[in-house]
Each structure stands twice: as C-alpha cells, then as structure tokens.
Design an enzyme around this catalytic site. Structure first.
Site, PDB file in Angstrom:
ATOM      1  NE  ARG A  52      -2.564   1.144   3.547  1.00  0.00           N
ATOM      2  CZ  ARG A  52      -3.284   0.989   4.653  1.00  0.00           C
ATOM      3  NH1 ARG A  52      -4.552   0.610   4.565  1.00  0.00           N
ATOM      4  NH2 ARG A  52      -2.765   1.212   5.834  1.00  0.00           N
ATOM      5  CE  LYS A 151      -2.172   4.968   6.960  1.00  0.00           C
ATOM      6  NZ  LYS A 151      -3.237   5.659   7.662  1.00  0.00           N
ATOM      7  CD  GLU A 184     -11.716   6.179   5.154  1.00  0.00           C
ATOM      8  OE1 GLU A 184     -11.183   5.134   5.526  1.00  0.00           O
ATOM      9  OE2 GLU A 184     -11.202   6.969   4.340  1.00  0.00           O
TER      10      GLU A 184
END
Ligand code: PXG
Length: 285
Positions: A52, A151, A184
């Site tokens: 990721r 991220k 989220e």
C-alpha cells in the site's frame, strides 16, 4: 536506552532524530505513510502495508529509493532494535528537502523514517461496551481532488472531522463522501450488520482500503458470516443492528451510538463480538 528511530538506513535516538525544515513533507504534506502494528514482535500483514505504501507513493509520483524487501527488513529491524513486543509503527516517506516552492523536481533525497513505539489504545471500556460517534460535516476528500486510497501526509480533512468528533465528546467521527454516502471514520473503516449480513463501503466509496478491514472480511468469510461491500447512507447506520470500526490502531471496536442515537439495542452485538475475538486471535497467532 532511548527509542531508536530509523532515518535513511541509520538509527538515531529520539532526541537526535531530525528532518530538514525544507522537507516538502513538512512544507506541503508531500509524502506518504503507513501505520502498522507488531504483536509479539511480529509485524501484522507487513507485506500488505508495504504494498500500500508503494502504491501511495506511485500515485503521487514519489519514487521510494529502496526495494520493498529492504524496506520490510528495515521495519523488522526497527522493531527488534527497540526490543518491542507489541508496538505501533509509523513508516513515513517524504519527498525530501528542496527549494521553497511546490515543484517536486526541485527536491532530492526522499526521507525514509521508521518509528516504532508503544501503543496507546482506546480505553478498554470502549471495546467492551462500545463507543459513540458522530457524523462530521467535513466530508472525505473528493476522489478527483486527492484519492482517499492514497495514505498521504495530507490528513487535514480527517483532522477537521476528528476535531468535530472531539468537540462533541467522541473520539471518532463518521465521514461521508462527496455523494453523501458513508465513507469511513477519520482513522478507521466502518462496518454495519443488518439482518445477519455484514456490510462495509466498497473502495470506490472514497475510502482507504484498510488492512484491518480486509482482515475482518477474511475472518467473516471463514466464520460463514455473509459479507458484502456496498454503498450505504447514514440512514443505514442509524437503522443497523450492529456497527463497528476497524483500524491498525483501534483493531475492532464496537460502535453503539451515532449522533446520540442508539444503534440496535445499544449493546455490543454478537457478530461484532465474534469478529472482535476472531481478530484478537488472528493477530496473536
Ligand atoms: N481509514 C483511514 C482514513 C485511515 O487513516 C484506516 C482507515 C484503517 O486502515 P488500516 O490499514 O490501519 O486497517 C486508516 C488507518 C493513527 C493511525 O495514528 C491511523 C491509522 C492507522 C494507524 C494509526 O491515528 N489509520
């Protein structure tokens, strides 16, 4: 011995671990990161976090000057060096220092930082009795502005939502996406249970595809709990039977109230409990 922090292949004590004030990570939030956990000295799903991180970096055209294997080894080394059993690990890659000005071409040396420290969890009571959240008015990043799947070191919209939560006396806040659907929470993914079916927003709802989220989906399948990734609205959360959040820091944490309304009967539900204990077992194996 004070905490040993990894910067570009070298270890520094916490007091001496420093980065340039010209670093674009600081000046512009130009960089990417991961938050990982170690249990009994072993990093949970390390390869997935590394994958990721490299995807986030690729998405912002930041080339990490290290192979995936070497970076994984550096993460393990940092945990071992600090003799940590249960740890929280922050892995950060910044664009590096350069001229003032946005231009990433005017930076050199991306900085690779690994901090492994002890973790402060939410109060035990939240795990047993469930916690309350609110819906923030700050929406998640519009995917066409900055994909929530990256991220990145830009967490301001989540921080603003977190402040809204804290001002309402809640440690987490639900964020909707640009379409008004549930995305989220500020640092956690969300699941609901309705009529025995586990539901969570799909990645295209503008969420970070959480590693804990994916682990919980795996566990649901193993335990024969039907699980679907589907768009949902705040209404679906309000009328759900159960709700819980997942994240590397939070693990699996039940939610029993949203916007001061009880979810289901206001108690932690059986599927939440089952997945919470299955997750505990998974990370400690
Ligand atoms: N959504 C967002 C926006 C996140 O930042 C998650 C979901 C959960 O993903 P993982 O892969 O952890 O299951 C995150 C992760 C912290 C902290 O220090 C934040 C995260 C992870 C670890 C620590 O607040 N966010």
């Amino acid at each position: 011995m004070s905490l040993q922090i990894y910067i570009n292949g070298q270890f520094f004590s916490k007091e001496d671990a420093k980065i340039s004030v010209y670093d674009h990570g600081l000046l512009y939030g130009d960089g990417v990161f991961e938050g990982l956990r170690a249990y009994s000295g072993k990093v949970f799903r390390l390869q997935q976090h590394i994958d990721r991180l490299y995807e986030s970096a690729r998405a912002i055209m930041l080339e990490i000057p290290m192979t995936m294997d070497a970076l994984s080894a550096a993460v393990n080394e940092t945990v071992a060096k600090n003799s940590l059993q249960d740890a929280y690990i922050r892995l950060v890659v910044t664009r590096g220092s350069g001229a003032l000005g946005l231009d990433p071409n005017k930076t050199s040396n991306p900085q690779i930082i690994i901090i492994a420290d002890s973790i402060t969890l939410y109060p035990a009571e939240f795990y047993e009795k469930g916690m309350a959240i609110i819906t923030a008015s700050t929406i998640r990043n519009h995917p066409a502005a900055l994909s929530p799947r990256i991220k990145s070191l830009n967490y301001l919209n989540n921080i603003l939502a977190k402040i809204e939560g804290l001002q309402a006396g809640c440690v987490e806040a639900l964020m909707l996406n640009h379409k008004g659907e549930v995305a989220e929470c500020t640092g956690d993914n969300i699941f609901i249970v309705k009529d025995g079916v586990l539901k969570t927003p799909p990645t295209d709802a503008g969420i970070l595809e959480g590693i804990t989220r994916n682990a919980v989906i795996d566990l649901a399948r193993e335990h024969g709990i039907p699980c679907i990734e589907t768009a949902m609205t705040r209404h679906d959360v309000i009328v759900a039977d159960e709700c819980f959040l997942t994240g590397s820091a939070a693990e699996v944490i039940p939610v029993v109230k949203v916007d001061s309304r009880s979810i289901g009967d206001g108690q932690v539900g059986p599927i939440s409990k089952k997945l919470q204990s299955a997750f505990k077992k998974m990370v400690r194996m």
